[in-house]
Write a protein that holds these residues in place. Structure first.
Motif, PDB file in Angstrom:
ATOM      1  N   ASP A  66     -18.901  18.438   5.480  1.00 22.23           N
ATOM      2  CA  ASP A  66     -18.396  19.420   6.439  1.00 22.23           C
ATOM      3  C   ASP A  66     -17.230  18.857   7.248  1.00 22.23           C
ATOM      4  OD1 ASP A  66     -20.433  20.950   5.551  1.00 22.23           O
ATOM      5  OD2 ASP A  66     -21.765  20.498   7.220  1.00 22.23           O
ATOM      6  N   ALA A  67     -16.203  18.433   6.603  1.00 22.91           N
ATOM      7  CA  ALA A  67     -14.993  17.947   7.252  1.00 22.91           C
ATOM      8  C   ALA A  67     -15.192  16.635   8.003  1.00 22.91           C
ATOM      9  CB  ALA A  67     -14.414  19.000   8.208  1.00 22.91           C
ATOM     10  N   LEU A  68     -16.369  16.045   7.925  1.00 23.64           N
ATOM     11  CA  LEU A  68     -16.627  14.775   8.594  1.00 23.64           C
ATOM     12  C   LEU A  68     -16.745  13.685   7.537  1.00 23.64           C
ATOM     13  CD1 LEU A  68     -17.532  13.415  11.342  1.00 23.64           C
ATOM     14  CD2 LEU A  68     -19.861  13.825  10.558  1.00 23.64           C
ATOM     15  N   ARG A  69     -16.021  12.584   7.762  1.00 21.03           N
ATOM     16  CA  ARG A  69     -16.108  11.485   6.812  1.00 21.03           C
ATOM     17  C   ARG A  69     -17.119  10.459   7.306  1.00 21.03           C
ATOM     18  NH1 ARG A  69     -11.788   9.821   3.429  1.00 21.03           N
ATOM     19  NH2 ARG A  69     -11.395   7.939   4.611  1.00 21.03           N
ATOM     20  N   VAL A  70     -18.067  10.115   6.463  1.00 20.04           N
ATOM     21  CA  VAL A  70     -19.106   9.167   6.831  1.00 20.04           C
ATOM     22  C   VAL A  70     -19.225   8.132   5.706  1.00 20.04           C
ATOM     23  CG1 VAL A  70     -21.523   8.874   7.472  1.00 20.04           C
ATOM     24  CG2 VAL A  70     -20.377  11.011   8.000  1.00 20.04           C
ATOM     25  N   GLY A  71     -19.404   6.863   6.097  1.00 17.29           N
ATOM     26  CA  GLY A  71     -19.569   5.818   5.097  1.00 17.29           C
ATOM     27  C   GLY A  71     -21.040   5.473   4.917  1.00 17.29           C
ATOM     28  N   PHE A  72     -21.433   5.145   3.693  1.00 15.76           N
ATOM     29  CA  PHE A  72     -22.778   4.655   3.412  1.00 15.76           C
ATOM     30  C   PHE A  72     -22.646   3.255   2.828  1.00 15.76           C
ATOM     31  CE2 PHE A  72     -23.538   9.152   3.590  1.00 15.76           C
ATOM     32  CZ  PHE A  72     -24.792   9.250   4.172  1.00 15.76           C
ATOM     33  N   VAL A  73     -23.322   2.309   3.441  1.00 15.45           N
ATOM     34  CA  VAL A  73     -23.205   0.932   2.984  1.00 15.45           C
ATOM     35  C   VAL A  73     -24.248   0.662   1.910  1.00 15.45           C
ATOM     36  CG1 VAL A  73     -23.238  -1.475   3.672  1.00 15.45           C
ATOM     37  CG2 VAL A  73     -22.384   0.255   5.249  1.00 15.45           C
ATOM     38  N   VAL A  74     -23.774   0.211   0.744  1.00 16.55           N
ATOM     39  CA  VAL A  74     -24.664  -0.155  -0.357  1.00 16.55           C
ATOM     40  C   VAL A  74     -24.295  -1.556  -0.841  1.00 16.55           C
ATOM     41  CG1 VAL A  74     -24.943   2.249  -1.077  1.00 16.55           C
ATOM     42  CG2 VAL A  74     -23.145   0.869  -2.102  1.00 16.55           C
ATOM     43  N   ASP A  75     -25.149  -2.155  -1.659  1.00 17.00           N
ATOM     44  CA  ASP A  75     -24.866  -3.504  -2.148  1.00 17.00           C
ATOM     45  C   ASP A  75     -23.779  -3.498  -3.225  1.00 17.00           C
ATOM     46  OD1 ASP A  75     -26.836  -4.195  -0.484  1.00 17.00           O
ATOM     47  OD2 ASP A  75     -28.228  -4.983  -2.002  1.00 17.00           O
ATOM     48  N   HIS A  76     -24.017  -2.696  -4.250  1.00 22.92           N
ATOM     49  CA  HIS A  76     -23.082  -2.677  -5.381  1.00 22.92           C
ATOM     50  C   HIS A  76     -22.800  -1.238  -5.776  1.00 22.92           C
ATOM     51  CE1 HIS A  76     -23.860  -6.895  -5.983  1.00 22.92           C
ATOM     52  NE2 HIS A  76     -25.153  -6.636  -6.003  1.00 22.92           N
ATOM     53  N   ILE A  77     -21.650  -1.075  -6.439  1.00 21.51           N
ATOM     54  CA  ILE A  77     -21.344   0.232  -7.017  1.00 21.51           C
ATOM     55  C   ILE A  77     -21.429   0.091  -8.524  1.00 21.51           C
ATOM     56  CG2 ILE A  77     -19.432   1.817  -7.456  1.00 21.51           C
ATOM     57  CD1 ILE A  77     -18.687   1.260  -4.463  1.00 21.51           C
ATOM     58  N   VAL A  78     -22.202   0.944  -9.159  1.00 22.67           N
ATOM     59  CA  VAL A  78     -22.345   0.866 -10.613  1.00 22.67           C
ATOM     60  C   VAL A  78     -21.311   1.762 -11.283  1.00 22.67           C
ATOM     61  CG1 VAL A  78     -23.918   1.118 -12.546  1.00 22.67           C
ATOM     62  CG2 VAL A  78     -24.794   0.380 -10.332  1.00 22.67           C
ATOM     63  N   GLY A  79     -21.152   2.977 -10.777  1.00 24.88           N
ATOM     64  CA  GLY A  79     -20.123   3.863 -11.325  1.00 24.88           C
ATOM     65  C   GLY A  79     -20.637   5.264 -11.585  1.00 24.88           C
ATOM     66  N   GLY A  80     -19.831   6.054 -12.283  1.00 24.89           N
ATOM     67  CA  GLY A  80     -20.199   7.439 -12.561  1.00 24.89           C
ATOM     68  C   GLY A  80     -21.424   7.508 -13.461  1.00 24.89           C
TER      69      GLY A  80
END
Lengths: 165, 711
Positions: free
Chosen positions: B647-661
């Motif tokens: 809803d027009a608000l940018r929020v970050g989520f902290v994770v350990d790793h990104i695996v991908g799509g």
């Protein structure tokens, strides 16, 4: 009455700690080895998480924790009993952790007595009856009650408790 | 009930079979009525209304629904009179018929145990309708005969295609006949192509202006039969050369792939001798050009043959279209099962691909790849079976708009675009209520009274645009009106009153608009009968959230409001973004993910406890998922922040790793985990383990609530 007295039912017996419990075999779908369980965050400890049962996501309940014992440790004998539970007229599939699965036995109605009011450390409504076999008592669980809607509410209550901390 | 069932079983089976059709008939009746409302003179529409009523009467009777059959007969009588020009279509008649339609639905509901109907209401409508009938009107037959169980289908006559050559006498004008009119009449018979043959027009020196030198080749496809065509020529027959020849278009249509060759057509028409075409060296040129060059045929004859070729091609296309449109009705649980199975197949296929890569065996890998391709195709096809054009619900809104604007005394026109846009059936079903609410809002709060509109220099008629368009894996549904727009001041005032914001908060226009979506917010100064009937905008928001969609509001004071809903094409499979925290996998819906940045432990420490991250000059709040989900283990030195847009608000989520799509087949967590906050389901990864799908908007809301609660 005469009919019920001669009627026998098959039960699957399993152990939690040293106590022997039993489930109506009609409620049991299969028994699996204990595999990796994915914990669902912000849920009470006795809800151990979910497992992949051939493509379906099935929740697993730690019966030991549920019954006030310590958490189930993983041993070679640890099993997941997949049961069909009727919650609010809906049948859902649910896994229950057991320290070990024993055998399938037949009990006739005559050898099952009403649950005692006190002395089992379990809520009376969870118990369908006390079976007797070879001078040992077997606690027959009412699996629908154990996972009834009230208990479900407990999941949600546990969640809010977790978020308050 | 009036039906005593002697052979109850068969009748019940018949009724069950008729059920879906019954509701389709009622819907058809409604859409025909609404169309008739727009153009009351249209004979075809009157016919459609009549046929729908007639079929309801007939089939209803066959199923033993005598009340419906009798009632439909009463309504039908009115349209019979209209059809016979004894009565003109008026708004009142249409209103009454719409009421009758509702009553028929109620009666069907009662028969199928889906609801109740009031018999006196039925009678009231019937009385009202009878009043329209001219005094001396005698219906066909008072008592409807129980029609045969076969549904009445308009008679289909065989179509045939004719070649016609019409060569009027040169002096036809002097005889007072206009060949143009003859051609016009031919056009009225069916699909028709006319080619004027000009090759007999003499040079200017020999030309007499009052003579007709032209003749015509006509290709006509009609279901009226040869006699009808002959009738057209009845006045010119004596002075003209008319050649009518039927040709077997069916053989051509069902035959080979390609249309008949030009040369063959010319030979068949007798314009060319077969031996001329033999030994003809066509080479690179078109055969028509070559023939004309050699003087074997006239240019116009080639033209005729080409037209004929095209005509046949069009016929073929039309026929294919009708063949393609033929459909079968399948019970939806069967389809759901199929979708489930395909979902499982996708999961297994992912495992297979992974295993093949690990095994590193060429043959194995190529098989796995082939399975992957087939699975993807199978998945897309299966999903498309569940797709329905959104027009199926859009059409229902015409009625809503019409009834409501009449009630409120407003003039509103509902314009629909993109009705053929396809969406998953479940999504469409769940969209109905929110859309009805949004349209009601537009009419009730958006569009002004006609007087006010004229005063504001706008057309008397308010217009609501309802459009649907595909955009990637999403469908955008836009509801826009040219009404008064939203009043930012009153939204702010209301929000302050409800303590949703504090006076210090400076909110952008967009943020203000999105306040409307919060529970308990309603700016309408008085609760009208229309909106505010329990379904607020927050319920719309909830429904759209449940569909993993988003709402976007734009509004200009005085010029109108545009609400855009963005919805996923399907609910069963989404594009996911796989991440890892500790030993657990979590999936973000890819559509929400904006970007990813790194978070170094040193950076965070220097931020002294606040959870804001500078990203290109903008401060983005972030949530530590590890803490929130109480994942055990230490945080790695470099973490990843997945920045999502809610809803027009940018929020970050902290994770350990990104695996991908990750192609995510959504599985429900089941009843036991119902209501778990921040998770919308689970999915099974290639290695067989379970990953959890994050419900990002809910997570953000939860954190917001807690932080404001503590503050």
């Amino acid at each position: 009455m005469a009919v019920t007295e001669t009627m026998t039912t098959q039960y699957l017996t399993f152990k939690l700690s040293d106590e022997v419990y039993a489930l109506d075999i009609g409620k049991v779908r299969e028994v699996l080895d204990f595999t990796t369980v994915t914990k669902v965050p912000r849920t009470p400890d006795f809800m151990r998480g979910v497992i992949n049962l051939r493509g379906s996501v099935v929740p697993v309940v730690d019966l030991r924790l549920k019954f006030g014992l310590t958490m189930t440790e993983k041993t070679v004998n640890t099993c997941v009993i997949i049961t069909e539970v009727t919650v609010d007229d809906d049948t859902t599939i649910l896994g229950a952790l057991a320290d070990s699965v024993q055998e399938v036995i037949e009990l006739d109605a005559a050898s099952i007595s009403a649950p005692p009011r006190i002395g089992t450390k379990l809520r009376t409504e969870f118990i369908k009856g006390m079976g007797k076999r070879d001078d040992r008592f077997i606690i027959i669980l009412d699996v629908d009650r154990v996972f009834s809607a009230d208990e479900l509410a407990l999941v949600q209550a546990g969640e809010t408790a977790a978020s308050a901390s | 009930m009036s039906d005593d069932l002697n052979d109850g079983f068969d009748l019940n089976v018949l009724r069950e079979m008729f059920k879906a059709e019954a509701y389709e008939l009622v819907a058809e009746l409604e859409s025909a009525l609404l169309a008739l409302d727009q153009s009351p003179q249209d004979k075809d529409l009157i016919g459609r209304v009549f046929r729908a009523l007639h079929t309801i009467k007939g089939s209803g009777g066959a199923c033993g629904f005598e009340d419906i059959s009798n009632f439909a007969h009463e309504v039908e009588a009115v349209y019979d009179a209209i059809r016979n020009d004894q009565l003109a279509v008026t708004k009142e008649i249409i209103n009454a018929t719409l009421a009758a339609r509702d009553q028929i639905t109620a009666l069907f509901n009662r028969h199928y145990n889906l609801g109740d109907a009031q018999d006196d209401a039925t009678e009231q409508v019937a009385v009202q309708l009878r009043r329209f009938l001219p005094a001396g009107y005698v219906g066909k037959s008072k008592k409807p005969k129980p029609a045969p169980p076969v549904v009445v289908v308009p008679e289909v006559r065989m179509q045939a295609t004719y070649r016609i050559r019409f060569r009027p006498a040169h002096n036809i004008f002097q005889l007072g006949t206009d060949p143009g009119r003859v051609l016009e009449e031919l056009r009225g018979l069916g699909s028709c192509k006319i080619v004027a043959q000009l090759n007999e027009i003499p040079g200017l020196d020999g030309l007499e202006a009052e003579q007709c030198y032209v003749y015509w080749d006509i290709i006509l496809t009609t279901d009226r039969g040869l006699d009808a065509i002959k009738d057209v020529f009845i006045f010119v027959e004596d002075v003209s050369e008319v050649k009518i020849e039927q040709f077997d278009v069916d053989a051509l249509l069902s035959g080979g792939e390609e249309a008949q060759r030009l040369g063959d057509i010319l030979v068949e028409r007798g314009d060319l001798r077969p031996e001329d075409i033999k030994g003809l060296n066509v080479g690179q040129k078109k055969i028509g050009e070559v023939l004309v060059e050699k003087g074997l045929v006239q240019h116009d004859q080639v033209e005729t043959a080409l037209t004929e070729q095209q005509h046949v091609r069009e016929l073929r296309r039309e026929r294919q279209k009708t063949e393609e449109m033929s459909s079968i009705r399948v019970a939806s649980p069967k389809l759901d099962k199929l979708v489930d199975l395909v979902g499982e197949l996708v999961t297994v296929q992912a495992r297979l691909s992974q295993a093949s890569l690990i095994a590193n065996d060429g043959t194995f890998i190529s098989i796995a790849e082939e399975v992957e391709r087939l699975t993807a195709e199978l998945r897309d096809n299966t999903m498309s079976i569940r797709m329905l054009p959104i027009g199926t619900i859009f059409n229902k809104f015409k009625r809503v708009a019409r009834d409501l604007s009449q009630n409120l005394g407003k003039a509103v026109e509902l314009v629909m675009e993109g009705t053929e846009t396809e969406l998953d059936k479940t999504v469409i079903e769940k969209l109905h209520d929110p859309l009805v609410h949004l349209i009601r809002n537009c009419i009730d709060h958006g569009i002004e009274m006609p007087g006010d509109r004229v005063a504001a220099g706008k057309p008397r008629h308010g217009t609501i645009h309802l459009s649907a368009v595909h955009s990637g894996a999403h469908v955008l549904i836009t509801i826009s009106d040219d009404g008064g727009g939203m009043n930012t001041d009153s939204i702010r005032k209301k929000a302050l009153e409800k303590e949703l914001i504090t006076p210090e908060d400076s909110l952008s226009e967009k943020e203000l608009f999105s306040l409307v979506l919060l529970p308990g917010f309603s700016t309408a100064s008085q609760v009208t009968d229309v909106s505010g009937r329990g379904v607020g905008m927050d319920v719309v928001k909830q429904a759209i959230d449940a569909l993993r969609g988003t709402i976007d509001i734009e509004s200009t004071r005085g010029a109108g409001t545009t609400i855009t809903l963005s919805l996923p094409l399907t609910l069963a499979i989404i594009d996911g973004f796989l991440t890892k925290i500790g030993g657990g996998y979590f999936v973000f819906p890819l559509s929400l993910v904006d970007e990813c940045v790194e978070l170094k432990a040193s950076e965070e420490r220097s931020a002294s406890g606040r959870t804001l991250l500078p990203v290109r000059g903008e401060l983005v709040p972030y949530i530590l998922l590890r803490d929130r989900f109480a994942v055990e283990g230490a945080r790695p030195p470099i973490e990843q922040v997945v920045i999502v847009k809610v809803d027009a608000l940018r929020v970050g989520f902290v994770v350990d790793h990104i695996v991908g799509g990750h192609q995510t087949v959504i599985k429900s967590l089941g009843k036991m985990y119902k209501g778990v906050e921040g998770l919308s389901g689970a999915t099974i990864l290639g290695d067989g383990s379970v990953a959890l799908i994050l419900d990002v908007p809910k997570l953000v809301q939860g954190v917001e609530r807690e932080e404001t609660g503590i503050a």
